[in-house]
Structure formats: C-alpha cells, structure tokens
Write a protein that holds these residues in place. Structure first.
Motif, short mmCIF file in Angstrom:
data_model
loop_
_atom_site.label_atom_id
_atom_site.label_comp_id
_atom_site.label_asym_id
_atom_site.label_seq_id
_atom_site.Cartn_x
_atom_site.Cartn_y
_atom_site.Cartn_z
N ASN A 99 19.16 1.98 6.49
CA ASN A 99 20.26 1.13 6.95
C ASN A 99 19.86 -0.33 7.12
O ASN A 99 20.73 -1.21 7.15
N GLY A 100 18.57 -0.58 7.26
CA GLY A 100 18.08 -1.94 7.30
C GLY A 100 18.29 -2.69 8.60
O GLY A 100 17.89 -3.85 8.71
N ASP A 101 18.89 -2.07 9.60
CA ASP A 101 19.20 -2.78 10.84
C ASP A 101 18.46 -2.14 12.01
O ASP A 101 18.85 -1.08 12.51
N PRO A 102 17.38 -2.75 12.49
CA PRO A 102 16.62 -2.18 13.60
C PRO A 102 17.39 -2.18 14.92
O PRO A 102 17.09 -1.39 15.82
N GLN A 112 9.68 -1.95 4.32
CA GLN A 112 10.19 -2.64 3.14
C GLN A 112 9.44 -2.22 1.88
O GLN A 112 10.03 -2.05 0.82
N GLN A 113 8.13 -2.04 2.02
CA GLN A 113 7.34 -1.57 0.87
C GLN A 113 7.73 -0.16 0.47
O GLN A 113 7.79 0.17 -0.72
N LEU A 114 7.99 0.68 1.47
CA LEU A 114 8.39 2.05 1.18
C LEU A 114 9.75 2.08 0.49
O LEU A 114 9.95 2.84 -0.47
N MET A 125 0.83 -1.21 0.00
CA MET A 125 0.00 0.00 0.00
C MET A 125 0.87 1.26 0.00
O MET A 125 0.60 2.22 -0.70
N LEU A 126 1.93 1.27 0.79
CA LEU A 126 2.79 2.45 0.82
C LEU A 126 3.50 2.65 -0.50
O LEU A 126 3.62 3.77 -0.99
N ALA A 127 3.98 1.55 -1.09
CA ALA A 127 4.65 1.66 -2.38
C ALA A 127 3.67 2.19 -3.43
O ALA A 127 3.99 3.05 -4.23
N HIS A 128 2.45 1.66 -3.42
CA HIS A 128 1.42 2.13 -4.35
C HIS A 128 1.13 3.60 -4.14
O HIS A 128 1.04 4.39 -5.09
N SER A 129 0.97 4.02 -2.89
CA SER A 129 0.68 5.42 -2.59
C SER A 129 1.84 6.31 -3.01
O SER A 129 1.64 7.39 -3.53
N PHE A 130 3.06 5.84 -2.78
CA PHE A 130 4.23 6.64 -3.14
C PHE A 130 4.27 6.86 -4.65
O PHE A 130 4.53 7.96 -5.13
N LEU A 131 3.99 5.79 -5.40
CA LEU A 131 4.06 5.89 -6.84
C LEU A 131 3.00 6.82 -7.40
O LEU A 131 3.23 7.53 -8.38
N HIS A 132 1.82 6.84 -6.78
CA HIS A 132 0.72 7.63 -7.33
C HIS A 132 0.61 9.02 -6.73
O HIS A 132 0.10 9.92 -7.37
N ASP A 133 1.06 9.20 -5.51
CA ASP A 133 0.92 10.50 -4.86
C ASP A 133 2.20 11.30 -4.85
O ASP A 133 2.21 12.46 -4.49
N GLY A 134 3.32 10.65 -5.16
CA GLY A 134 4.58 11.36 -5.16
C GLY A 134 5.23 11.36 -3.79
O GLY A 134 4.70 10.83 -2.83
N PRO A 135 6.42 11.98 -3.68
CA PRO A 135 7.18 11.96 -2.43
C PRO A 135 6.61 12.92 -1.40
O PRO A 135 7.16 13.97 -1.13
N ASN A 136 5.48 12.53 -0.82
CA ASN A 136 4.79 13.41 0.11
C ASN A 136 4.52 12.70 1.42
O ASN A 136 3.56 13.00 2.11
#
Length: 246
Positions: free
Chosen positions: A26-29, A102-104, A1-12
């Motif tokens: 960094n990938g390391d929690p 990860q989706q973002l 959902m986040l990836a979809h929103s990012f693609l359609h709404d832009g970097p907001n």
C-alpha cells in the motif's frame, strides 16, 4: 540486496510482519497497524515494552530516552509515553526498513510477481507467512552448518575447535524456536535459512558474524559452556538486526 536475493533465490522471503506487508503493497506507513510483536530486534523491543509499564524508574527512563533521541524523537515524559510508544514502534518496524521494502517491491516487479500479488491478495500470506507461523527446529539449522576443521593458518588446535563447535551444537539443540530465529538473524541478517551456514573459530572476546558470507565467528577462548552461552545470547540480543538490516 533484497531485490538481488529475491531474483536469485526465488520467492522464499519469510517472516515479514503484517505492518511491513501492508506498507509493501500500500505504500503508506501511516495507515499500518504496528504492534510490539512486529519489532524484529529483541533489545529494542524490550526497551519499547518499558513504555507499557505504569511507572518507569529513572534508569528505565534514561534507557528509553537514549533510544528515542537516537532516532530524533523526544525524551520520555509522563504525557508523551503512549505517543512515544507508537512512534518508536513505527520507526523500529517500518522506518528503519523503508529502503529495503522499496527494494523488495522492485524485486517483485522485476520477477513479474507484482501483478499477480496485487490482483490476488489471497496469495500474499502464502508467499509471506507470519513470523509466528515459522517454527525453527535445531535440525533445520544443524543440517545446513558447514563445520570448521583444523586450520594450519590459525593457532587453534583440533581440541579447541571441537570444544567450541560442541558448545554451539549444544546451544542449538537446547534453544527455543524464537531463540533459533534470533540466532539465524544474527548469523545471516534475516530469518531465512540459506543453503549453507558457515562457522569459524576465531580470535576475539565475543561472537560476531559476517552476514554477507553467512558466517558465524566464535572465539576460541571459552572453556565453560555457560560462559559461551551467555556471550552468544548477549551478542544475539545486542545486535541491531532484523528484516533487511544487514
């Protein structure tokens, strides 16, 4: 959902905590620094903050233990209180959002922003300002609301619709920026203003929301503003929302 929103709404996308941004890039929690203010859920935050007290009442211990055990962590004791405070924070801020992070990251790569952001870290704060820097105002929400009209399919007269929408307008006009941010999260799933915010007058006992449709559903039975306000605040504070949790 986040990836979809990012693609359609832009970097907001706004309001990500420094800890989430650290894990995003960094990938390391385990190396992220998480503080209480990073917790997006007011109810969970209030429970975690109990562990900052010197002594807990039996009721407070039960409240903390119920949360920790629901996340497969041990009940609170005198010896594990600080450790549990850290673990609960990490899970509430990062553990519950790893899939969305990860989706973002995928969305950033899909729109070809990842190389820019990884090579120019000074741009990251511009794209992801801290939540504390976002000050919501009543006008920001009110100008985007699509107010309901009298609906012949439902048993709500225009007087009921006007009363409930008037209560919502009063709530928004008198709320703090933090409360407006929590309302927005309850309404649409996160702290980003969509182009439209929809309101429906509905049946039921408590306010609810359909985040995917950006719709706030308000019961028509409220006759007094204070009762409406109390119910809406309770709904906002009890909802398990926050970044990506929709």
């Amino acid at each position: 959902m986040l990836a979809h929103s990012f693609l359609h709404d832009g970097p907001n996308i706004k309001g990500l905590s420094p800890a989430v941004i650290h894990v995003l890039f960094n990938g390391d929690p385990e190396t992220a620094t998480v503080v209480t203010e990073d917790c997006p859920d007011l109810h969970i935050k209030s429970i975690i903050q109990l562990l900052e007290h010197e002594e807990l009442t039996p009721e407070q211990k039960n409240t903390v233990s119920e949360l920790s055990m629901s996340w497969d962590l041990p009940a609170v004791t005198k010896t594990n209180r600080r450790w549990l405070h850290s673990k609960l924070l990490i899970h509430s801020v990062i553990g519950r959002t790893m899939r969305q992070i990860q989706q973002l990251r995928k969305g950033l790569k899909d729109v070809m922003l990842w190389p820019l952001l990884t090579s120019r870290p000074d741009i990251v704060p511009l794209l992801f300002p801290k939540m504390a820097e976002i000050q919501f105002t009543p006008q920001m929400l009110l100008e985007r609301i699509i107010w309901p009209v009298e609906d012949s399919d439902e048993d709500f007269d225009i007087e009921s619709i006007c009363r409930i929408t008037g209560f919502l307008r009063m709530f928004i006009e008198t709320a703090s920026s933090d409360t407006l941010a929590q309302l927005l999260t309850f309404w649409v799933g996160w702290e980003r203003l969509p182009s439209e915010l929809k309101v429906e007058v509905s049946v039921g006992n408590f306010p609810t929301s359909a985040t995917c449709f950006e719709t706030l559903k308000l019961p028509a039975h409220f006759k007094i503003y204070t009762e409406f306000e109390e119910a809406l605040l309770a709904a906002i504070n009890s909802a398990r929302t926050g970044f990506g949790l929709v």
